[in-house]
Design a protein around this motif. Structure first.
Motif, PDB file in Angstrom:
ATOM      1  N   THR A  62       0.861  -1.190   0.000  1.00 38.36           N
ATOM      2  CA  THR A  62       0.000   0.000   0.000  1.00 38.36           C
ATOM      3  C   THR A  62       0.895   1.237   0.000  1.00 38.36           C
ATOM      4  OG1 THR A  62      -1.482  -1.205   1.512  1.00 38.36           O
ATOM      5  CG2 THR A  62      -1.922   1.146   1.216  1.00 38.36           C
ATOM      6  N   PRO A  63       0.700   2.158  -0.934  1.00 37.18           N
ATOM      7  CA  PRO A  63       1.539   3.363  -0.901  1.00 37.18           C
ATOM      8  C   PRO A  63       1.186   4.268   0.276  1.00 37.18           C
ATOM      9  CG  PRO A  63      -0.111   3.534  -2.637  1.00 37.18           C
ATOM     10  CD  PRO A  63      -0.259   2.158  -2.043  1.00 37.18           C
ATOM     11  N   GLY A  64       2.152   5.048   0.719  1.00 32.96           N
ATOM     12  CA  GLY A  64       1.917   5.971   1.841  1.00 32.96           C
ATOM     13  C   GLY A  64       2.676   7.274   1.655  1.00 32.96           C
ATOM     14  N   VAL A  65       2.134   8.327   2.244  1.00 31.10           N
ATOM     15  CA  VAL A  65       2.823   9.622   2.214  1.00 31.10           C
ATOM     16  C   VAL A  65       2.360  10.427   3.429  1.00 31.10           C
ATOM     17  CG1 VAL A  65       1.085  10.588   0.598  1.00 31.10           C
ATOM     18  CG2 VAL A  65       3.265  11.731   0.838  1.00 31.10           C
ATOM     19  N   GLY A  66       3.260  11.231   3.995  1.00 36.86           N
ATOM     20  CA  GLY A  66       2.875  12.005   5.174  1.00 36.86           C
ATOM     21  C   GLY A  66       3.937  12.992   5.595  1.00 36.86           C
ATOM     22  N   PHE A  67       3.718  13.618   6.734  1.00 34.44           N
ATOM     23  CA  PHE A  67       4.703  14.567   7.273  1.00 34.44           C
ATOM     24  C   PHE A  67       4.544  14.639   8.784  1.00 34.44           C
ATOM     25  CE2 PHE A  67       1.010  17.469   6.544  1.00 34.44           C
ATOM     26  CZ  PHE A  67       0.850  17.946   7.837  1.00 34.44           C
ATOM     27  N   ALA A  68       5.541  15.228   9.442  1.00 31.48           N
ATOM     28  CA  ALA A  68       5.408  15.564  10.865  1.00 31.48           C
ATOM     29  C   ALA A  68       6.043  16.927  11.117  1.00 31.48           C
ATOM     30  CB  ALA A  68       6.069  14.504  11.733  1.00 31.48           C
ATOM     31  N   MET A  69       5.344  17.713  11.964  1.00 31.81           N
ATOM     32  CA  MET A  69       5.848  19.040  12.337  1.00 31.81           C
ATOM     33  C   MET A  69       6.394  18.950  13.757  1.00 31.81           C
ATOM     34  SD  MET A  69       2.188  20.786  11.473  1.00 31.81           S
ATOM     35  CE  MET A  69       2.560  22.356  10.750  1.00 31.81           C
ATOM     36  N   GLY A  70       7.491  19.627  14.029  1.00 33.65           N
ATOM     37  CA  GLY A  70       8.056  19.661  15.381  1.00 33.65           C
ATOM     38  C   GLY A  70       7.440  20.834  16.140  1.00 33.65           C
ATOM     39  N   ILE A  71       6.561  20.523  17.081  1.00 31.45           N
ATOM     40  CA  ILE A  71       5.771  21.604  17.703  1.00 31.45           C
ATOM     41  C   ILE A  71       6.655  22.558  18.511  1.00 31.45           C
ATOM     42  CG2 ILE A  71       3.817  22.141  19.222  1.00 31.45           C
ATOM     43  CD1 ILE A  71       2.566  19.517  18.374  1.00 31.45           C
ATOM     44  N   GLU A  72       7.615  22.032  19.295  1.00 30.60           N
ATOM     45  CA  GLU A  72       8.476  22.930  20.087  1.00 30.60           C
ATOM     46  C   GLU A  72       9.239  23.895  19.182  1.00 30.60           C
ATOM     47  OE1 GLU A  72       8.016  19.813  20.815  1.00 30.60           O
ATOM     48  OE2 GLU A  72       7.650  19.648  22.966  1.00 30.60           O
ATOM     49  N   ARG A  73       9.622  23.415  17.995  1.00 37.39           N
ATOM     50  CA  ARG A  73      10.407  24.285  17.101  1.00 37.39           C
ATOM     51  C   ARG A  73       9.594  25.444  16.565  1.00 37.39           C
ATOM     52  NH1 ARG A  73      14.381  20.392  13.656  1.00 37.39           N
ATOM     53  NH2 ARG A  73      15.251  19.439  15.533  1.00 37.39           N
ATOM     54  N   LEU A  74       8.294  25.215  16.330  1.00 39.38           N
ATOM     55  CA  LEU A  74       7.537  26.276  15.663  1.00 39.38           C
ATOM     56  C   LEU A  74       6.640  27.073  16.609  1.00 39.38           C
ATOM     57  CD1 LEU A  74       4.548  24.938  15.413  1.00 39.38           C
ATOM     58  CD2 LEU A  74       5.475  23.887  13.376  1.00 39.38           C
ATOM     59  N   ILE A  75       6.560  26.633  17.866  1.00 42.25           N
ATOM     60  CA  ILE A  75       5.563  27.241  18.761  1.00 42.25           C
ATOM     61  C   ILE A  75       5.822  28.730  19.000  1.00 42.25           C
ATOM     62  CG2 ILE A  75       6.602  26.811  21.058  1.00 42.25           C
ATOM     63  CD1 ILE A  75       3.048  25.794  20.255  1.00 42.25           C
ATOM     64  N   ASP A  76       7.109  29.127  19.067  1.00 48.51           N
ATOM     65  CA  ASP A  76       7.405  30.552  19.281  1.00 48.51           C
ATOM     66  C   ASP A  76       6.959  31.395  18.092  1.00 48.51           C
ATOM     67  OD1 ASP A  76       8.431  30.128  21.748  1.00 48.51           O
ATOM     68  OD2 ASP A  76      10.535  30.098  21.107  1.00 48.51           O
ATOM     69  N   LEU A  77       6.808  30.762  16.940  1.00 46.18           N
ATOM     70  CA  LEU A  77       6.425  31.509  15.731  1.00 46.18           C
ATOM     71  C   LEU A  77       4.904  31.656  15.607  1.00 46.18           C
ATOM     72  CD1 LEU A  77       8.776  29.566  13.264  1.00 46.18           C
ATOM     73  CD2 LEU A  77       9.233  31.777  14.327  1.00 46.18           C
ATOM     74  N   VAL A  78       4.169  30.855  16.412  1.00 44.15           N
ATOM     75  CA  VAL A  78       2.698  30.869  16.327  1.00 44.15           C
ATOM     76  C   VAL A  78       2.158  32.181  16.881  1.00 44.15           C
ATOM     77  CG1 VAL A  78       0.587  29.815  17.271  1.00 44.15           C
ATOM     78  CG2 VAL A  78       2.455  28.364  16.460  1.00 44.15           C
ATOM     79  N   LYS A  79       1.370  32.877  16.062  1.00 42.17           N
ATOM     80  CA  LYS A  79       0.747  34.118  16.568  1.00 42.17           C
ATOM     81  C   LYS A  79      -0.667  33.781  17.029  1.00 42.17           C
ATOM     82  CE  LYS A  79       4.004  36.719  14.275  1.00 42.17           C
ATOM     83  NZ  LYS A  79       4.706  35.504  13.807  1.00 42.17           N
ATOM     84  N   MET A  80      -0.938  34.066  18.299  1.00 39.55           N
ATOM     85  CA  MET A  80      -2.278  33.808  18.849  1.00 39.55           C
ATOM     86  C   MET A  80      -3.123  35.061  18.678  1.00 39.55           C
ATOM     87  SD  MET A  80      -2.529  30.956  21.235  1.00 39.55           S
ATOM     88  CE  MET A  80      -3.000  31.483  22.844  1.00 39.55           C
ATOM     89  N   PRO A  81      -4.439  34.903  18.506  1.00 39.66           N
ATOM     90  CA  PRO A  81      -5.282  36.099  18.443  1.00 39.66           C
ATOM     91  C   PRO A  81      -5.210  36.845  19.777  1.00 39.66           C
ATOM     92  CG  PRO A  81      -6.612  34.094  18.537  1.00 39.66           C
ATOM     93  CD  PRO A  81      -5.198  33.656  18.430  1.00 39.66           C
ATOM     94  N   GLU A  82      -5.508  38.143  19.714  1.00 39.57           N
ATOM     95  CA  GLU A  82      -5.451  38.963  20.918  1.00 39.57           C
ATOM     96  C   GLU A  82      -6.312  38.330  22.018  1.00 39.57           C
ATOM     97  OE1 GLU A  82      -6.490  43.371  21.824  1.00 39.57           O
ATOM     98  OE2 GLU A  82      -5.909  43.121  19.718  1.00 39.57           O
ATOM     99  N   ASN A  83      -5.802  38.382  23.241  1.00 39.94           N
ATOM    100  CA  ASN A  83      -6.502  37.756  24.353  1.00 39.94           C
ATOM    101  C   ASN A  83      -7.779  38.519  24.698  1.00 39.94           C
ATOM    102  OD1 ASN A  83      -6.596  35.669  26.042  1.00 39.94           O
ATOM    103  ND2 ASN A  83      -4.864  36.305  27.330  1.00 39.94           N
ATOM    104  N   LYS A  84      -8.927  38.065  24.198  1.00 38.39           N
ATOM    105  CA  LYS A  84     -10.188  38.787  24.451  1.00 38.39           C
ATOM    106  C   LYS A  84     -10.738  38.431  25.840  1.00 38.39           C
ATOM    107  CE  LYS A  84     -12.145  39.402  19.885  1.00 38.39           C
ATOM    108  NZ  LYS A  84     -12.679  38.489  18.922  1.00 38.39           N
ATOM    109  N   LYS A  85     -11.450  39.386  26.436  1.00 34.15           N
ATOM    110  CA  LYS A  85     -12.112  39.082  27.712  1.00 34.15           C
ATOM    111  C   LYS A  85     -13.215  38.062  27.435  1.00 34.15           C
ATOM    112  CE  LYS A  85     -11.440  43.529  30.033  1.00 34.15           C
ATOM    113  NZ  LYS A  85     -10.288  43.087  30.852  1.00 34.15           N
TER     114      LYS A  85
END
Ligand code: HAM
Length: 401
Positions: free
Chosen positions: A295-318
């Motif tokens: 069976t053919p296969g294809v995929g990927f994995a992201m390293g969460i610790e490596r990219l987490i500092d780059l993640v922009k979160m929406p402004e912290n709303k009340k």
């Protein structure tokens, strides 16, 4: 005091908020693309990783958390997610059922590496695996899904792609490469070892001297067969048609042995030396290699610790309520109110009586939107003031409402 082990850290504080935000949204996007959640055990038989990730890889050679359990089984904490998902695919007999299966997963992986920024011994991956699609259109689609994910999190990246050929064209190339490697002197110890175990990994060596020696090595991409070339050309043309920029890196061979045809990496130049934030590719022989039906296969994995500092979160709303009590009697009332409201709201409280000012301060700290404080007069009148902490507007509400 007992500290966490070297290269391992707690998921807590700001990191944990971003982590959960990342998992929720990456999962949502993966579901939009037809992937469903899979979770496999962290502990598997060591043979699984030896036979998939491969004996020639650094992971199996030097980095496994491998031990004998109390039942004398040779087991290993998973160093990556693909092997376990392929094992589960076969265990569930999906290979026999035929058709297409798409899975996403996330969780901790373990590699005994030398810890540094972006390189941990316990780290987290978010990954996907597709089974049963031979067409390179699937490779393109998961790369486009990654683009959607990075766009959503406002992460800048560059994409590198390569083709590693197939069992038809690789053996001849490998022979030519080994002939070339035999003809040169001065390769590092790692390369000399890889020349025997998996020669194409030599192309990936980071040693500067080896880099120079390999400048005139036969090129992988110039030696792939017509089918692999047509697939690679189709991949490039789909990416182009979606306006996705890429660089062909002929030396990109990936650090795991199971790949063939498409290999790719997403790189960030904002996070230092450990710049690969995602790695992936095709593995058409792996299911068969682990005793499943081809069976053919294809995929990927992201390293969460490596990219987490780059993640922009929406402004912290009340959001939600803060409800405070100003007398011991009021605490009971507050508890009833809190339980009711929590059916559909985020509600903060404290089980102690405090002044209005102290409760206001606490409400501000948890970023609550609405504020109610209950004292003896509110208990008597059964009427509360609900204050909107954004607009400062106040309304009176009766308990029964
Ligand atoms: P990998 O390139 O070994 O591929 O790992 C994928 C990603 O995990 C890397 O790009 C990196 O972001 C992150 N990573 C790897 N090692 C560490 C570490 N020690 N500390 C922090 N982050 C790390 C795989 O694991 C394949 N299973 C990917 C795949 C899935 N291929 C096909 N399907």
């Amino acid at each position: 005091m007992i500290n966490p082990l070297r290269g391992m850290k707690d998921t807590v504080g700001e990191f944990s908020e971003k982590y959960i935000y990342f998992i929720e949204n990456a999962s949502r996007i993966a579901k939009n693309y037809g992937f469903s959640y899979i979770e496999t055990p962290i502990l598997e038989e060591t043979a699984l990783f030896k036979r998939s990730v491969g004996e020639s890889s650094d992971i199996v050679g030097k980095e496994m958390y491998q031990f004998t359990d109390k039942g004398n089984n040779d087991v290993c904490m998973r160093p990556e997610g693909t092997a376990g998902v392929v094992r589960a695919f076969i265990s569930q007999k999906y290979d026999r059922a035929g058709g297409v299966k798409r899975f996403f997963y996330h969780g901790p992986m373990f590699r005994y590496e030398r810890p540094q920024k972006g390189r941990l011994r316990q780290f987290h991956q978010f990954g996907v695996e597709t089974f049963g699609v031979q067409s390179v259109k699937e490779d393109a689609m998961i790369i486009l899904m990654l683009r959607d994910m990075f766009e959503f999190f406002s992460i800048k990246y560059s994409l590198q792609i390569n083709s590693l050929g197939c069992p038809d064209c690789m053996p001849t190339y490998r022979e030519n490469l080994v002939k070339f490697l035999d003809s040169i002197d001065g390769l590092c110890e790692d390369c000399l070892r890889r020349k025997i175990t998996n020669p194409i990994r030599v192309l990936d060596c980071k040693n500067e001297n080896c880099h120079k020696l390999l400048e005139s090595a036969p090129m992988l991409l110039s030696n792939i067969c017509s089918t692999c070339r047509a697939d690679f050309d189709e991949l490039k043309s789909i990416l182009k048609s979606f306006g996705l920029e890429y660089e062909v890196n002929t030396k990109l061979v990936r650090g795991l042995d199971y790949y063939n045809k498409t290999a790719f990496e997403f790189i960030s130049n904002e996070i230092g030396a450990q710049s690969a934030i995602t790695g992936g590719g095709r593995y058409d022989k792996l299911v068969e290699y682990l005793d499943g039906r081809s069976t053919p296969g294809v995929g990927f994995a992201m390293g969460i610790e490596r990219l987490i500092d780059l993640v922009k979160m929406p402004e912290n709303k009340k959001i939600g309520y803060y409800i405070g009590a100003m007398s011991d009697e009021a605490i009971k009332q507050v508890m009833h109110l809190v339980v009711k409201l929590r059916k559909s709201n985020v509600v903060h409280t404290q089980y102690s009586s405090k002044s209005l000012k102290a409760h206001m301060k606490a409400a501000d700290k948890v970023n609550a939107k609405k504020f109610i404080c209950i004292g003896d007069s509110e208990l008597e009148t059964k009427t509360y003031v609900v204050k909107d902490l954004d607009t400062k507007e106040e309304i009176s509400v009766e308990l029964r409402d």
